[in-house]
Design a protein around this motif. Structure first.
Motif, PDB file in Angstrom:
ATOM      1  N   PHE A  33      -5.846 -28.479  -0.882  1.00 26.23           N
ATOM      2  CA  PHE A  33      -5.789 -27.381  -1.840  1.00 26.23           C
ATOM      3  C   PHE A  33      -4.549 -27.397  -2.734  1.00 26.23           C
ATOM      4  N   GLY A  34      -3.613 -28.299  -2.463  1.00 23.35           N
ATOM      5  CA  GLY A  34      -2.400 -28.376  -3.263  1.00 23.35           C
ATOM      6  C   GLY A  34      -2.643 -29.059  -4.597  1.00 23.35           C
ATOM      7  N   THR A  35      -1.572 -29.205  -5.344  1.00 19.63           N
ATOM      8  CA  THR A  35      -1.649 -29.892  -6.636  1.00 19.63           C
ATOM      9  C   THR A  35      -0.600 -30.993  -6.670  1.00 19.63           C
ATOM     10  N   GLY A  36      -0.745 -31.895  -7.609  1.00 21.32           N
ATOM     11  CA  GLY A  36       0.250 -32.936  -7.833  1.00 21.32           C
ATOM     12  C   GLY A  36       0.585 -33.731  -6.592  1.00 21.32           C
ATOM     13  N   ALA A  37       1.871 -33.736  -6.253  1.00 20.12           N
ATOM     14  CA  ALA A  37       2.363 -34.529  -5.122  1.00 20.12           C
ATOM     15  C   ALA A  37       1.729 -34.100  -3.802  1.00 20.12           C
ATOM     16  N   GLN A  38       1.384 -32.823  -3.672  1.00 20.23           N
ATOM     17  CA  GLN A  38       0.758 -32.351  -2.425  1.00 20.23           C
ATOM     18  C   GLN A  38      -0.569 -33.069  -2.173  1.00 20.23           C
ATOM     19  N   ARG A  39      -1.342 -33.299  -3.215  1.00 24.11           N
ATOM     20  CA  ARG A  39      -2.656 -33.946  -3.063  1.00 24.11           C
ATOM     21  C   ARG A  39      -2.541 -35.437  -2.752  1.00 24.11           C
ATOM     22  N   ARG A  40      -1.392 -36.029  -3.042  1.00 23.22           N
ATOM     23  CA  ARG A  40      -1.204 -37.468  -2.811  1.00 23.22           C
ATOM     24  C   ARG A  40      -0.588 -37.768  -1.448  1.00 23.22           C
ATOM     25  N   LYS A  41      -0.331 -36.772  -0.642  1.00 21.86           N
ATOM     26  CA  LYS A  41       0.287 -36.989   0.664  1.00 21.86           C
ATOM     27  C   LYS A  41      -0.642 -37.788   1.570  1.00 21.86           C
ATOM     28  N   VAL A  42      -0.037 -38.580   2.429  1.00 22.97           N
ATOM     29  CA  VAL A  42      -0.786 -39.356   3.422  1.00 22.97           C
ATOM     30  C   VAL A  42      -0.116 -39.148   4.775  1.00 22.97           C
ATOM     31  N   CYS A  43      -0.878 -39.318   5.835  1.00 20.13           N
ATOM     32  CA  CYS A  43      -0.281 -39.162   7.156  1.00 20.13           C
ATOM     33  C   CYS A  43      -0.979 -40.034   8.181  1.00 20.13           C
ATOM     34  N   LEU A  44      -0.282 -40.228   9.266  1.00 19.17           N
ATOM     35  CA  LEU A  44      -0.804 -40.945  10.418  1.00 19.17           C
ATOM     36  C   LEU A  44      -0.984 -39.924  11.532  1.00 19.17           C
ATOM     37  N   ILE A  45      -2.140 -39.952  12.178  1.00 19.27           N
ATOM     38  CA  ILE A  45      -2.408 -39.059  13.303  1.00 19.27           C
ATOM     39  C   ILE A  45      -2.498 -39.907  14.564  1.00 19.27           C
ATOM     40  N   LEU A  46      -1.684 -39.568  15.537  1.00 18.50           N
ATOM     41  CA  LEU A  46      -1.662 -40.280  16.818  1.00 18.50           C
ATOM     42  C   LEU A  46      -2.119 -39.354  17.938  1.00 18.50           C
ATOM     43  N   ASP A  47      -2.748 -39.941  18.931  1.00 20.50           N
ATOM     44  CA  ASP A  47      -3.095 -39.223  20.158  1.00 20.50           C
ATOM     45  C   ASP A  47      -3.077 -40.239  21.290  1.00 20.50           C
ATOM     46  N   ARG A  48      -3.054 -39.773  22.508  1.00 16.97           N
ATOM     47  CA  ARG A  48      -2.989 -40.715  23.622  1.00 16.97           C
ATOM     48  C   ARG A  48      -4.304 -41.460  23.808  1.00 16.97           C
ATOM     49  N   GLU A  49      -5.449 -40.824  23.488  1.00 19.74           N
ATOM     50  CA  GLU A  49      -6.765 -41.470  23.536  1.00 19.74           C
ATOM     51  C   GLU A  49      -7.425 -41.270  22.182  1.00 19.74           C
ATOM     52  N   ARG A  50      -8.183 -42.236  21.722  1.00 20.97           N
ATOM     53  CA  ARG A  50      -8.741 -42.207  20.370  1.00 20.97           C
ATOM     54  C   ARG A  50      -9.618 -40.978  20.092  1.00 20.97           C
ATOM     55  N   TYR A  51     -10.447 -40.569  21.016  1.00 22.18           N
ATOM     56  CA  TYR A  51     -11.380 -39.461  20.745  1.00 22.18           C
ATOM     57  C   TYR A  51     -11.077 -38.205  21.561  1.00 22.18           C
ATOM     58  N   ARG A  52      -9.946 -38.149  22.192  1.00 22.98           N
ATOM     59  CA  ARG A  52      -9.572 -36.981  22.999  1.00 22.98           C
ATOM     60  C   ARG A  52      -9.533 -35.702  22.169  1.00 22.98           C
ATOM     61  N   PHE A  53      -9.137 -35.810  20.908  1.00 22.93           N
ATOM     62  CA  PHE A  53      -9.013 -34.643  20.036  1.00 22.93           C
ATOM     63  C   PHE A  53     -10.316 -33.848  19.930  1.00 22.93           C
ATOM     64  N   GLN A  54     -11.448 -34.518  20.125  1.00 22.81           N
ATOM     65  CA  GLN A  54     -12.741 -33.836  19.988  1.00 22.81           C
ATOM     66  C   GLN A  54     -12.912 -32.706  20.991  1.00 22.81           C
ATOM     67  N   ARG A  55     -12.137 -32.725  22.077  1.00 21.77           N
ATOM     68  CA  ARG A  55     -12.238 -31.683  23.092  1.00 21.77           C
ATOM     69  C   ARG A  55     -11.462 -30.424  22.737  1.00 21.77           C
ATOM     70  N   PHE A  56     -10.507 -30.513  21.769  1.00 22.27           N
ATOM     71  CA  PHE A  56      -9.710 -29.325  21.475  1.00 22.27           C
ATOM     72  C   PHE A  56      -9.451 -29.080  19.993  1.00 22.27           C
ATOM     73  N   ILE A  57      -9.749 -30.030  19.117  1.00 21.72           N
ATOM     74  CA  ILE A  57      -9.514 -29.840  17.688  1.00 21.72           C
ATOM     75  C   ILE A  57     -10.533 -30.672  16.902  1.00 21.72           C
ATOM     76  N   SER A  58     -11.786 -30.398  17.147  1.00 19.53           N
ATOM     77  CA  SER A  58     -12.867 -31.203  16.577  1.00 19.53           C
ATOM     78  C   SER A  58     -12.942 -31.126  15.054  1.00 19.53           C
ATOM     79  N   ASP A  59     -12.279 -30.159  14.444  1.00 20.51           N
ATOM     80  CA  ASP A  59     -12.325 -30.038  12.986  1.00 20.51           C
ATOM     81  C   ASP A  59     -11.667 -31.205  12.257  1.00 20.51           C
ATOM     82  N   ILE A  60     -10.910 -32.038  12.955  1.00 24.03           N
ATOM     83  CA  ILE A  60     -10.303 -33.179  12.273  1.00 24.03           C
ATOM     84  C   ILE A  60     -11.156 -34.442  12.410  1.00 24.03           C
ATOM     85  N   ALA A  61     -12.390 -34.278  12.861  1.00 19.99           N
ATOM     86  CA  ALA A  61     -13.298 -35.424  12.936  1.00 19.99           C
ATOM     87  C   ALA A  61     -13.383 -36.072  11.553  1.00 19.99           C
ATOM     88  N   GLY A  62     -13.453 -37.377  11.540  1.00 17.05           N
ATOM     89  CA  GLY A  62     -13.498 -38.111  10.284  1.00 17.05           C
ATOM     90  C   GLY A  62     -12.149 -38.679   9.890  1.00 17.05           C
TER      91      GLY A  62
END
Length: 117
Positions: A33-62
């Protein structure tokens, strides 16, 4: 970098700590929802297991979540590999030309580390 692997229950309250997932959500909101530099941000998401996040934060699927297996060396390797694949202008702080106009540049660090009063 957002390491969402630290979401265990708190020993005192028996409630989960969701600081990192919350911060990741704020980051993703700025990108969406940001503009300019906010829209160009990139990040790395790490977890201890690749699909563990689906059990508690499934909205970041994809998202491309990298696993580190609770191993510091693997986490560092994942971060270094991710950084190496990023265009430099997307990762490093903004650069500016020197006053002399020689074309040399240096990081504009004052923006990130202001002088103490």
């Amino acid at each position: 970098m957002h390491d969402i692997s630290r979401t265990e229950l708190d020993d005192v309250n028996a409630l989960p700590r969701f600081n990192m997932p919350l911060e990741l959500g704020l980051f993703m909101g700025a990108v969406r929802f940001g503009t300019g530099a906010q829209r160009r941000k990139v990040c790395l998401i790490l977890d201890r297991e690749r699909y563990r996040f689906q059990r508690f934060i499934s909205d970041i699927a994809g998202q491309d979540i990298r696993e580190h297996g609770d191993d510091v060396d693997r986490a560092i390797h994942a971060l270094r590999s991710w950084l190496a694949a990023q265009p430099r202008q997307d990762i490093l702080p903004a650069r500016r030309r020197s006053r002399g106009g020689t074309g040399t540049s240096r990081p504009n660090c004052r923006r990130f580390w202001p002088r103490s009063a």
